[in-house]
Structures are given as structure tokens and as C-alpha cells.
Design an enzyme around this catalytic site. Structure first.
Site, mmCIF file in Angstrom:
data_model
loop_
_atom_site.group_PDB
_atom_site.id
_atom_site.type_symbol
_atom_site.label_atom_id
_atom_site.label_comp_id
_atom_site.label_asym_id
_atom_site.label_seq_id
_atom_site.Cartn_x
_atom_site.Cartn_y
_atom_site.Cartn_z
ATOM 1 N N SER A 1 0.696 -1.252 -0.061
ATOM 2 C CA SER A 1 -0.121 0.073 -0.114
ATOM 3 C C SER A 1 0.846 1.358 0.010
ATOM 4 O O SER A 1 0.480 2.198 -0.517
ATOM 5 C CB SER A 1 -0.771 -0.110 1.340
ATOM 6 O OG SER A 1 -0.216 -0.079 2.415
ATOM 7 N N ASP B 1 -2.901 6.536 12.469
ATOM 8 C CA ASP B 1 -2.406 5.550 11.368
ATOM 9 C C ASP B 1 -1.043 6.328 11.118
ATOM 10 O O ASP B 1 -1.213 7.541 10.453
ATOM 11 C CB ASP B 1 -2.926 5.498 10.064
ATOM 12 C CG ASP B 1 -2.286 4.787 8.964
ATOM 13 O OD1 ASP B 1 -1.106 4.472 9.034
ATOM 14 O OD2 ASP B 1 -2.958 4.408 7.865
ATOM 15 N N HIS C 1 0.836 5.281 7.009
ATOM 16 C CA HIS C 1 0.669 5.697 5.363
ATOM 17 C C HIS C 1 0.765 7.440 5.778
ATOM 18 O O HIS C 1 0.761 7.899 6.678
ATOM 19 C CB HIS C 1 -0.465 5.301 5.126
ATOM 20 C CG HIS C 1 -0.917 3.905 5.048
ATOM 21 N ND1 HIS C 1 -1.241 2.946 5.858
ATOM 22 C CD2 HIS C 1 -0.503 2.928 3.999
ATOM 23 C CE1 HIS C 1 -1.176 1.887 5.555
ATOM 24 N NE2 HIS C 1 -0.910 1.791 4.347
#
Length: 491
Positions: free
Chosen positions: A220, A465, A468
Site C-alpha cells: 500500500s 495511522d 501511511h
């Protein structure tokens, strides 16, 4: 390079050995021949007579008695013996250097040296595909390290695009849309020490990619870099001349129709076949990778002109990693557990072999993005305990900062394996510069696929998070560096 540590002492020892040898020879000669000063030289008949005496058996017996060593020589030999024990490595090194000077080089050694020199010169003369300019012939030329530098706040030139301008950003990384109150993280520009990055020119890059296929392969984080590249390029393409589509589960393709060019992303978090290969549903409690299985995914990478790989985060499951021997379809499965670094080395070896077999150094470029750091412990950069990237609005200023999540042993594995590759692999070393950017993560400003609990809402740090990155943001810099290495590797 001088390998002996005590060169001066050894030179003195060498001189002493020579001196002792000469003195010993004189001493032994005087004993052998009983040399005493004489007023006149013996005639030829007397010399022959003396020689006959020397070779007689009785003379040999007396010679053994008379050739005793001087006590001074015994003392010196003892000193040399002790010195040799104390400085064994240095003495052996010095003797190798000394005696090697008198050994002529073999023709084979000369040929190997000439071949090595020719290989180095040939590598210097090889022009990389897509590169502007020519390699530098000057051996002393020092290339600027674009990965070493500092972050400069530049509100007038950053960001390179606005979030609403790019409709292709996934909701997991649209931080402004998801309510992030600050925009400072978008205004930082990377400034290398001693040089500057070339300006990103979208039309120029599209022209260079005309009729070509650029493919990002990985997890990702590489998908985020792919999305950033699409955002950087799409802004100069009319709406009717571009499209984004999911070809199948693992492959997403952006097409610039007027240029007959595609920018693609292929989901393969380990590069090898694994039980996490579903691009949508891949959260599994026990990650397993099948050994020697890169061709399972690699068949879809063939034909790409520019390949950009990454893999790291998914390997970080602990100290050991599980490999499958055989197939996922086997009823009885056999597993092998390896330390993380050894498991990662298996993947890097497989990648190098695939690159060597399936790419052409005259047509293809292969790049590899290094590990992306995460910021889950604020205590590592001097912050308050029990905090993380949530509410961080400025970069880390300590130039030596390196978080515990980025394993330097893994970086060493990459260096070792890529150095063996017969095909050039350009290493995009984004780790250190990204280590500073604790402010650039999505944190809580992303689409939440599951409803938040009351406890999570009360404590945002618990679900932030810190892996990311927001777009626009840090990953645009990664692509500026990719742009630099792809088109201007010699400048």
C-alpha cells in the site's frame, strides 16, 4: 593501501635483520676459515691445498665444532621471536608486502586486471535508458547525494498540486477531505546538500514515457507512491484523454491516451506469492510466503519499461518469518521459519534473479524504493510518552534521527544483494529523509472502514495511522527523487 599497522617499527626490524645477517655471516666465515690477518697472500698451490683440507671428513668434523653461534646472535634471535609473537599480523603483512615486490606478475593476473579495468570503463560508458546526458568519464567526479539534505518550508512552491485537483487519491489518504485542520505538512520541500533537485516537468515525463509502460509493484505504500505519480502527471492531461481502471484484483492502470502511456500499480506486498495477495482482503493473522515463487506475480510485470519495486512493512511480523515449502494447494503443508533478515534476503535474491532474466539494461529501468518509516513512539524523538504521530505538525530536526522501526540490517541486505546484480537497480533511498516527517502521516484523518468505538474516539492516539502518508505530501518528494534518478542520473 598500507595494511601494516606498525610500518615504521617493522622497517627498523627489517634493517636490523639484514645487519644481523651480515654480522652472523662474517662471524661464521671467520670461524669456518679461521681467518686471521696475514702479511702476504698465499700462492695458488697453497689455496688448493687449503680447499682440500676443508672438504675432508676431519675438517667437516672440526667445522661443526667451530661454527658455534655468538651469544649476541642468540639474544637477537630471541628478541625477533618475541617481537613476532607480539605483532604477528603486522609482521606477516609486512613480509607479504616485501616479498611480493620480487615476484613477477603472471600473465593471468595481468589479464584479470585488464579485464577488471575494461569492465569498470564499460560500466562507466553504458548510458542508462531514459537518462538525459552522458555518464561522466572523470573518475574523480563526485555525484551529488540527493538523498542527503534537509527539509525547507516553502509555502510558495509546495504543494505541487492541490488535493481536490486529483480525483484519483484513495479516501485512506485524503487527509484534508477527512478533516485535517492544518496544511503545513504540504509545504515542506526537500533540499539536498550541495545541489538542488530538477523541477518536476509533467509534460516532459509524459513525452519520455510515450508508448511506454511504467509499473509500480509492492504494498500500500507503493500504491501511495503510484497515486502520487498519477496526480503529478494527470494535471496536464485533458479530462477526456485520461482514465483509471482496475483491470483485475491486483492491477490498477492509469492511461494517458494521447501519449499511449500507462502508469500502473500491481499489488504484491512480498513480491513472492503469499496468503496476502488479495488486494482487497489481505489482513491475515499468520502471514505466509511461498519460497521461489516470484514468477507467480512476475508474469504480469513482463514488458514494463520502467519498474518501481518496494517491499518491507509486511515482513515486520516479529523475529521469525514463515516460508511455505511446496504449494498453497498441498493438503499437507511443510513450513520453514527464518529470521526476518534471512527471509527478506530470500525475496531480494529472487527479485535480482527475475530482473536479470526478464529485463534488458538497454531498454528497461529498474528502481527500488527503500523502507518507509513509521512514527508510533513519540519518546523516540523526545516527545511525551504514550504519544505518536497524532497532532504532530512539524518535522524532526535532529539530522541523526533514526527510528527503531527501520531495520538497518535490512538495508544492508538490500545493498549486498543488489551489488551482485548484473542489471543496474537504482536504489531510491527515501528512508532517512522520511524519518524526519512525523508530521506527514494520515493519523486519524482517513476514511475509517469500521465504526470507531467510544474508547477510540476518546483517545485518538489509539487508532492513529502512523504508517501511511497524506497526499499531497511526502510521497510527492519520493517521486521528485524518482524523476531525478530516472532522467538525470549523471547530474
Amino acid at each position: 593501501m598500507i595494511c601494516c599497522k606498525f610500518e615504521v617499527s617493522l622497517k627498523i626490524l627489517n634493517a636490523s635483520l639484514i645487519c644481523a645477517y651480515r654480522v652472523s655471516c662474517m662471524y661464521i666465515s671467520s670461524k669456518r676459515f679461521n681467518i686471521t690477518p696475514k702479511k702476504k697472500k698465499p700462492n695458488l698451490w697453497m689455496r688448493r691445498k687449503n680447499m682440500k683440507r676443508l672438504i675432508s671428513s676431519s675438517s667437516l668434523s672440526s667445522l661443526r665444532k667451530t661454527t658455534t653461534l655468538s651469544p649476541y646472535l642468540f639474544t637477537f634471535i630471541g628478541f625477533v621471536f618475541i617481537f613476532s609473537i607480539l605483532y604477528e599480523n603486522s609482521v606477516s603483512c609486512f613480509l607479504r608486502q616485501t616479498f611480493s615486490q620480487f615476484q613477477p606478475e603472471s600473465p593471468e593476473a595481468n589479464n584479470k586486471q585488464a579485464l577488471l579495468t575494461k569492465t569498470v570503463e564499460t560500466k562507466k560508458q553504458v548510458r542508462l535508458p531514459f537518462a538525459i546526458g552522458e555518464p561522466h568519464a572523470d573518475e574523480d567526479y563526485q555525484e551529488c547525494d540527493v538523498f542527503s539534505g534537509k527539509w525547507v518550508y516553502d509555502e510558495s512552491n509546495r504543494p505541487l498540486y492541490e488535493e481536490p485537483e486529483c480525483p484519483y487519491i484513495q479516501p485512506q489518504i485524503t487527509c484534508q477531505k477527512e478533516g485535517r485542520p492544518d496544511k503545513g505538512y504540504q509545504h515542506w520541500r526537500w533540499q539536498p546538500h550541495g545541489c538542488s533537485l530538477p523541477s518536476f516537468n509533467a509534460k516532459f515525463m509524459l513525452e519520455k514515457l510515450r508508448g511506454k509502460r511504467m509499473l509500480f509493484v509492492g504494498d500500500s505504500l507503493n500504491r501511495g507512491q503510484f497515486t502520487s505519480m498519477v496526480c503529478l502527471l494527470q494535471k496536464v492531461i485533458p479530462a477526456h484523454a485520461k482514465s483509471m481502471r482496475i483491470v483485475y484484483n491486483s492491477l490498477t492502470v492509469f492511461t494517458a491516451k494521447e501519449y499511449n502511456a500507462t502508469i500502473e500499480f500491481y499489488w504484491a506486498p512480498f513480491l513472492l506469492e503469499s496468503n496476502s495477495d488479495n488486494a482487497i482482503v489481505h489482513r491475515v493473522p499468520d502471514r505466509i510466503v511461498r519460497k521461489d515463487s516470484i514468477d507467480k506475480h512476475g508474469q504480469h510485470w513482463k514488458g514494463a519499461d520502467v519498474l518501481v519495486f518496494n517491499t518491507y512493512l509486511w515482513w515486520c511480523t516479529g523475529m521469525k518469518f514463515k516460508f511455505l515449502q511446496g504449494s498453497f494447494q498441498d493438503e499437507e503443508k511443510v513450513f520453514e521459519e527464518l529470521p526476518t533478515e534471512d527471509a527478506y534476503r530470500v525475496a531480494m535474491k529472487s527479485l535480482v534473479k527475475w530482473v536479470e532474466k526478464n529485463t534488458n539494461p538497454k531498454k528497461n529501468r529498474v528502481l527500488f524504493t527503500s523502507m518507509s518509516p513509521y512514527h508510533e513512539k513519540s519518546s523516540e524523538w523526545g516527545g511525551e510518552p504514550n504519544e505518536n504521530c497524532y497532532n504532530q505538525t512539524t518535522p524532526i530536526e535532529d539530522p541523526e534521527y533514526w527510528g527503531t522501526g527501520s531495520r538497518k540490517k535490512v538495508m544492508e541486505v538490500i545493498r549486498q544483494e543488489f551489488s551482485k546484480s548484473k542489471i543496474p537497480i537504482t536504489f531510491l533511498n527515501i528512508t532517512q529523509l522520511s524519518e524526519y516527517r512525523k508530521d506527514a502521516h494520515t493519523a486519524i484523518y482517513k476514511k475509517q472502514w469500521n465504526p470507531l468505538t467510544k474508547e477510540q474516539i476518546a483517545n485518538p492516539t489509539s487508532y492513529a495511522d502512523c504508517v501511511h502518508w497524506c497526499l499531497p505530501g511526502l510521497q510527492d518528494t519520493w517521486n521528485e527523487l524518482l524523476y531525478t534518478k530516472l532522467f538525470y542520473p549523471y547530474q
